[in-house]
Design a protein around this motif. Structure first.
Motif, PDB file in Angstrom:
ATOM      1  N   LEU A   6      65.584  73.603  24.244  1.00 37.60           N
ATOM      2  CA  LEU A   6      64.571  72.557  24.043  1.00 37.60           C
ATOM      3  C   LEU A   6      63.759  72.990  22.833  1.00 37.60           C
ATOM      4  O   LEU A   6      63.133  74.060  22.852  1.00 37.60           O
ATOM      5  CB  LEU A   6      63.692  72.423  25.285  1.00 37.60           C
ATOM      6  CG  LEU A   6      64.458  72.084  26.566  1.00 37.60           C
ATOM      7  CD1 LEU A   6      63.527  72.144  27.780  1.00 37.60           C
ATOM      8  CD2 LEU A   6      65.118  70.712  26.457  1.00 37.60           C
ATOM      9  N   LEU A  29      65.840  67.654  20.619  1.00 40.51           N
ATOM     10  CA  LEU A  29      64.581  67.299  19.954  1.00 40.51           C
ATOM     11  C   LEU A  29      64.013  66.043  20.588  1.00 40.51           C
ATOM     12  O   LEU A  29      64.769  65.163  21.016  1.00 40.51           O
ATOM     13  CB  LEU A  29      64.828  67.042  18.460  1.00 40.51           C
ATOM     14  CG  LEU A  29      65.494  68.170  17.669  1.00 40.51           C
ATOM     15  CD1 LEU A  29      65.738  67.737  16.233  1.00 40.51           C
ATOM     16  CD2 LEU A  29      64.627  69.422  17.706  1.00 40.51           C
ATOM     17  N   GLY A  75      53.206  70.429  26.626  1.00 40.06           N
ATOM     18  CA  GLY A  75      53.017  70.856  28.013  1.00 40.06           C
ATOM     19  C   GLY A  75      53.953  70.177  29.000  1.00 40.06           C
ATOM     20  O   GLY A  75      54.470  70.808  29.924  1.00 40.06           O
ATOM     21  N   THR A  76      54.223  68.893  28.814  1.00 41.50           N
ATOM     22  CA  THR A  76      54.986  68.138  29.810  1.00 41.50           C
ATOM     23  C   THR A  76      56.427  68.628  29.900  1.00 41.50           C
ATOM     24  O   THR A  76      56.956  68.859  30.990  1.00 41.50           O
ATOM     25  CB  THR A  76      54.986  66.636  29.438  1.00 41.50           C
ATOM     26  OG1 THR A  76      53.649  66.244  29.211  1.00 41.50           O
ATOM     27  CG2 THR A  76      55.591  65.791  30.533  1.00 41.50           C
ATOM     28  N   LYS A 193      44.847  73.496  16.618  1.00 44.49           N
ATOM     29  CA  LYS A 193      45.322  73.944  17.930  1.00 44.49           C
ATOM     30  C   LYS A 193      45.600  75.448  17.822  1.00 44.49           C
ATOM     31  O   LYS A 193      45.906  75.923  16.722  1.00 44.49           O
ATOM     32  CB  LYS A 193      46.626  73.234  18.298  1.00 44.49           C
ATOM     33  CG  LYS A 193      46.490  71.758  18.547  1.00 44.49           C
ATOM     34  CD  LYS A 193      47.873  71.154  18.770  1.00 44.49           C
ATOM     35  CE  LYS A 193      47.775  69.681  19.122  1.00 44.49           C
ATOM     36  NZ  LYS A 193      49.102  69.031  19.142  1.00 44.49           N
TER      37      LYS A 193
HETATM   38  P1  NAP Z   1      55.429  66.827  25.616  1.00 41.80           P
HETATM   39  O1  NAP Z   1      54.136  66.109  25.694  1.00 41.80           O
HETATM   40  O2  NAP Z   1      55.574  68.097  26.364  1.00 41.80           O
HETATM   41  O3  NAP Z   1      56.636  65.898  26.067  1.00 41.80           O
HETATM   42  C1  NAP Z   1      56.528  64.509  26.274  1.00 41.80           C
HETATM   43  C2  NAP Z   1      57.916  63.990  26.527  1.00 41.80           C
HETATM   44  O4  NAP Z   1      58.700  64.048  25.320  1.00 41.80           O
HETATM   45  C3  NAP Z   1      58.701  64.789  27.534  1.00 41.80           C
HETATM   46  O5  NAP Z   1      58.379  64.416  28.853  1.00 41.80           O
HETATM   47  C4  NAP Z   1      60.123  64.474  27.140  1.00 41.80           C
HETATM   48  O6  NAP Z   1      60.497  63.172  27.561  1.00 41.80           O
HETATM   49  C5  NAP Z   1      60.038  64.407  25.640  1.00 41.80           C
HETATM   50  N1  NAP Z   1      60.349  65.691  24.985  1.00 41.80           N
HETATM   51  C6  NAP Z   1      59.484  66.650  24.554  1.00 41.80           C
HETATM   52  N2  NAP Z   1      60.125  67.643  23.952  1.00 41.80           N
HETATM   53  C7  NAP Z   1      61.451  67.321  24.016  1.00 41.80           C
HETATM   54  C8  NAP Z   1      62.628  67.955  23.553  1.00 41.80           C
HETATM   55  N3  NAP Z   1      62.588  69.137  22.878  1.00 41.80           N
HETATM   56  N4  NAP Z   1      63.814  67.335  23.792  1.00 41.80           N
HETATM   57  C9  NAP Z   1      63.858  66.127  24.450  1.00 41.80           C
HETATM   58  N5  NAP Z   1      62.774  65.491  24.891  1.00 41.80           N
HETATM   59  C10 NAP Z   1      61.585  66.084  24.687  1.00 41.80           C
HETATM   60  O7  NAP Z   1      55.811  67.102  24.073  1.00 41.80           O
HETATM   61  P2  NAP Z   1      55.046  66.723  22.711  1.00 41.80           P
HETATM   62  O8  NAP Z   1      53.783  67.505  22.631  1.00 41.80           O
HETATM   63  O9  NAP Z   1      55.043  65.238  22.565  1.00 41.80           O
HETATM   64  O10 NAP Z   1      56.052  67.383  21.668  1.00 41.80           O
HETATM   65  C11 NAP Z   1      57.298  66.771  21.412  1.00 41.80           C
HETATM   66  C12 NAP Z   1      58.173  67.733  20.621  1.00 41.80           C
HETATM   67  O11 NAP Z   1      57.527  68.101  19.398  1.00 41.80           O
HETATM   68  C13 NAP Z   1      58.501  69.022  21.360  1.00 41.80           C
HETATM   69  O12 NAP Z   1      59.893  69.217  21.277  1.00 41.80           O
HETATM   70  C14 NAP Z   1      57.731  70.098  20.618  1.00 41.80           C
HETATM   71  O13 NAP Z   1      58.435  71.315  20.557  1.00 41.80           O
HETATM   72  C15 NAP Z   1      57.520  69.488  19.243  1.00 41.80           C
HETATM   73  N6  NAP Z   1      56.222  69.857  18.658  1.00 41.80           N
HETATM   74  C16 NAP Z   1      55.077  69.563  19.325  1.00 41.80           C
HETATM   75  C17 NAP Z   1      53.866  69.941  18.789  1.00 41.80           C
HETATM   76  C18 NAP Z   1      52.576  69.663  19.502  1.00 41.80           C
HETATM   77  O14 NAP Z   1      51.518  70.034  18.971  1.00 41.80           O
HETATM   78  N7  NAP Z   1      52.589  69.065  20.683  1.00 41.80           N
HETATM   79  C19 NAP Z   1      53.832  70.586  17.548  1.00 41.80           C
HETATM   80  C20 NAP Z   1      55.034  70.875  16.881  1.00 41.80           C
HETATM   81  C21 NAP Z   1      56.219  70.494  17.454  1.00 41.80           C
HETATM   82  P3  NAP Z   1      61.295  62.913  28.935  1.00 41.80           P
HETATM   83  O15 NAP Z   1      60.312  63.145  30.028  1.00 41.80           O
HETATM   84  O16 NAP Z   1      61.771  61.516  28.799  1.00 41.80           O
HETATM   85  O17 NAP Z   1      62.421  63.917  28.960  1.00 41.80           O
END
Ligand code: NAP
Length: 246
Positions: A6, A29, A75-76, A193
């Motif tokens: 992931l 992703l 987090g999710t 952050k």
């Molecule tokens: P999140 O709040 O933890 O996840 C929300 C939803 O997005 C999850 O329930 C899942 O959907 C989907 N998801 C998240 N990561 C995924 C992955 N690697 N592969 C497939 N589905 C994924 O995540 P977020 O903060 O929106 O971040 C999304 C992505 O961006 C992550 O992969 C993370 O590594 C990257 N990222 C995040 C940040 C940040 O500050 N949050 C910064 C840099 C990179 P379903 O429940 O439908 O499976």
């Protein structure tokens, strides 16, 4: 052996690069970034449909090990990974780069959320360098007395602050560039952050040198009972141990 990573981080790409092509690797992703940097190996993009969907994916694709190398603020998906791994009986390892630590001369103001960070800003300054990403800008939208420099990989969508300039860029960021940004935009507060890692740490040094306050949003909770390592190299070794080749 089939490993699902992931991803969406530098660490995830390094784990994939360290395992491919000796091990079958699929990197997942979320699909937030329009032109993501892709790791070697197989790629899938988009959500799984919650923990249940991820557990089903693990079973259907005969995954032998799951590596959660997502961003510390995602987090999710980390809780979904813990739940799905338990349901599908797949071993799980989380890669979490260590958080940043304040040093001498730093003026850090911890916040538990973006909303709390926004509430602290009027007392700290007027010209804000906001580096928390394009998601979550709504938390700052009501602060119409402040001016924001927002840095993100892709263009943000409303709601966002009324007085805002967007800087589309992707790390790593060098110290000289960060110094210049603070100077040229007459920044008086930095918001970040606690992402950790060297790629985006230069802004903290630049803020310290300039004597600026920094609002640091704390990391969300992590699921209990999950084995955690701090580096991609440790995750690669964990897989190699499971293969019996280390
Ligand atoms: P999140 O709040 O933890 O996840 C929300 C939803 O997005 C999850 O329930 C899942 O959907 C989907 N998801 C998240 N990561 C995924 C992955 N690697 N592969 C497939 N589905 C994924 O995540 P977020 O903060 O929106 O971040 C999304 C992505 O961006 C992550 O992969 C993370 O590594 C990257 N990222 C995040 C940040 C940040 O500050 N949050 C910064 C840099 C990179 P379903 O429940 O439908 O499976």
């Amino acid at each position: 052996m089939h490993v699902l990573i992931l991803g969406g981080t530098t660490e995830a790409r390094r784990v994939a690069a360290g395992l491919h092509p000796g091990v079958r690797v699929t990197s997942s992703l979320a699909g937030r970034v329009a032109r993501p940097v892709l790791p070697p190996g197989e790629i899938r993009i988009g959500g799984f449909g919650g923990a249940g969907g991820l557990a089903q994916w693990l079973r259907e694709h005969e995954v032998d090990a799951l590596i959660d190398a997502t961003h510390p603020f995602a987090g999710t998906i980390s809780f979904n990974a813990a739940s799905a791994a338990a349901t599908a009986h797949v071993p799980l390892l989380a890669v979490r780069r260590p958080g940043w630590v304040a040093g001498e001369g730093d003026d850090w103001h911890p916040a538990d959320s973006l909303e709390q960070a926004a509430g602290m800003l009027p007392a700290l300054g007027r010209r804000i360098f906001l580096t928390t990403g394009r998601m979550g800008l709504a938390a700052f939208a009501a602060l119409d007395g402040l001016w924001f420099l927002v840095r993100s990989v892709d263009a943000p969508h409303p709601p966002y602050p009324l007085h805002m300039e967007t800087l589309l860029d992707r790390g790593p960021f060098a110290l000289e560039g960060e110094r210049a940004l603070l100077r040229e935009h007459r920044i008086d507060v930095l918001v970040t952050k606690d992402s950790g890692g060297p790629a985006t740490a230069a802004k903290l040094t630049a803020a310290r040198e300039a004597g600026l306050p920094v609002v640091v949003v704390r990391r969300p909770a992590v699921p209990g009972g999950v084995q955690v390592v701090g580096t991609p190299e440790e995750a690669i070794l964990w897989i190699q141990d499971r293969q019996g080749t280390a």
